[in-house]
Design a protein around this motif. Structure first.
Motif, PDB file in Angstrom:
ATOM      1  N   PRO A   3      40.853  46.054  -1.902  1.00 16.87           N
ATOM      2  CA  PRO A   3      39.514  46.645  -1.814  1.00 16.87           C
ATOM      3  C   PRO A   3      39.054  47.296  -3.109  1.00 16.87           C
ATOM      4  N   PRO A  31      37.564  40.276   3.597  1.00 20.77           N
ATOM      5  CA  PRO A  31      37.783  40.665   4.998  1.00 20.77           C
ATOM      6  C   PRO A  31      37.216  39.669   6.004  1.00 20.77           C
ATOM      7  N   THR A  55      44.618  52.140  -0.292  1.00 20.64           N
ATOM      8  CA  THR A  55      43.529  51.408   0.359  1.00 20.64           C
ATOM      9  C   THR A  55      43.930  49.952   0.627  1.00 20.64           C
ATOM     10  N   SER A  94      44.238  48.060   4.281  1.00 21.26           N
ATOM     11  CA  SER A  94      43.582  46.781   4.558  1.00 21.26           C
ATOM     12  C   SER A  94      44.583  45.736   5.042  1.00 21.26           C
TER      13      SER A  94
END
Length: 413
Positions: free
Chosen positions: A165, A182, A218, A222
């Motif tokens: 991300p 995503p 992060t 994810s």
């Protein structure tokens, strides 16, 4: 701890002379470089000194900080056989991106199950080679990769490469080229299921030379979301997390590893069978090698001194343009000032350092403050083990691939 005799008999190291270093300090390395030069006055080509003791210490530090994360060393960072042999002796796996890298690692006696073919987009002939030799783990991030794998290596386990991300602060941001978005995750997992291919986990890379430790948090969050999507889609239950590379030695390593450990505990504590691997490169390679270059030309223009050395931007110093590295150049006046080799206390001049090729862009440093040096003297650059010789070319007939590597060992191993 791996003792030195074990290293000396390891593939890639056997039969090679390992020079003694009193410690891993800059002064000890320079002493060794000076002894190499003075013991062989005919030496006038660039050369590296690789300290195997530094690699051992860095590996010990990895195991202390990330004891449950097996490193799969990124071969592209520094593919020197002695380096690879040392990493193999220490118990590392290997991240290979091509047929050539796979073959180089296997030639050292590394078993195929210690290799991840970590290239999301692969030539079919390379996939066939992986199947033939038993490399059974690879990455993908495109639906168009699946038919190739299905055709040539249908039993291969897959990791879905996820776009991190955030890769801000990295020397080289990899998300522009690799990693599923995503909204692409579920279609990719469904396509793999339909092709009867087994996706066992997720990989990501926060960028080479990452400076923002929070990018790992992060990305791990994810990755957990992908595990949840996989549970919904069906198929094999995911059990592997590949946290990629981006690590650097020094104080930031401790900060980064703390972030990683907390993130894994936060997002994956309910998956006790989780296997975590990584693809580090520069954290092991960068500080282990020092480059010595010879001054082959000089020009004086007013107050500016201009020097030509026998390695440059198209060679080992390609790290400046390709890896945004900042290099340091220390004078070693073996020829002109043998009574003061380190040039301590001498007047310094604004200096330009050129590489050896006929390309005008082959300029390594400008406005470098150096003492008066002469043709035949040397410049020494530490921290030149990562993306240096491996990224250099043989442009203009200057053979980066042929630069000699002297092996040293500090730490008493």
């Amino acid at each position: 701890m791996v003792q030195l005799p074990a290293l000396e008999t390891s593939p890639g190291l056997e039969g090679k002379k390992i020079l003694s270093l009193r410690n891993s300090s800059k002064e000890a390395i320079i002493e060794l470089i000076q002894s190499i030069i003075t013991s062989n006055p005919k030496v006038d080509e660039p050369f590296f000194v690789m300290d195997l003791g530094v690699i051992v210490e860095l590996f010990k530090n990895w195991n202390h900080s990330l004891k449950n994360v097996r490193p799969y060393y990124a071969v592209k960072c520094n593919p020197d056989p002695a380096f690879l042999g040392t990493m193999a002796a220490l118990g590392a796996g290997f991240d290979c991106a091509s047929r050539g890298e796979i073959e180089a690692v296997l030639a050292l006696g590394v078993t195929a199950d210690s290799i991840i073919y970590a290239n999301p987009c692969k030539p079919e002939s390379h996939i066939k080679l992986a199947a033939e030799v038993g490399v059974n783990l690879t990455t993908f991030d495109s639906i168009h990769e699946l038919p190739k794998i299905k055709k040539h290596h249908p039993k291969c386990s897959l990791l879905l490469r996820l776009k991190a991300p955030d890769d801000s602060g990295a020397r080289r941001r990899l998300g522009t080229k690799y990693g599923a978005l995503p909204e692409e995750v579920e279609p990719l997992l469904r396509a793999a299921n339909e092709a009867e291919l087994t996706v066992i986990g997720v990989s990501f890379h926060v960028g080479s030379g990452a400076t923002n430790s929070d990018t790992y948090r992060t990305a791990i969050a994810s990755a957990r979301a992908v595990f949840d999507v996989a549970d919904k889609v069906g198929g094999a239950r995911m059990h592997m997390l590949d946290i990629g590379g981006g690590f650097s030695a020094g104080t930031q390593f401790e900060e980064t590893t703390n972030v990683i450990k907390i993130a894994i505990e936060t997002y994956f504590s309910d998956i006790p069978e989780l296997e975590v691997i990584a693809e580090p490169g520069r954290v092991f390679a960068e500080t282990a090698s020092t480059l010595a270059t010879n001054i082959v030309g000089k020009r004086v223009r007013g107050k500016v001194r201009e020097y030509w050395i026998n390695d440059g931007i198209h060679g080992s110093f390609s790290c400046i343009k390709n890896d945004t590295a900042t290099v340091t150049m220390m004078p070693l006046a073996c020829y002109s000032s043998s009574n003061n080799v380190r040039c301590v206390g001498k007047v310094k001049y604004s200096s330009t350092i050129f590489g050896p090729t006929c390309d005008s862009m082959d300029t390594i440093r400008k406005e470098e403050m150096l003492p008066e040096l002469e043709v035949g003297d040397w410049l020494v650059s530490p921290n030149m083990g990562a993306y240096t010789k491996s990224m250099g070319s043989d442009f203009n007939g200057f053979l980066t691939s042929g630069i000699c590597v002297y092996l040293g060992c500090s730490g008493g191993y």
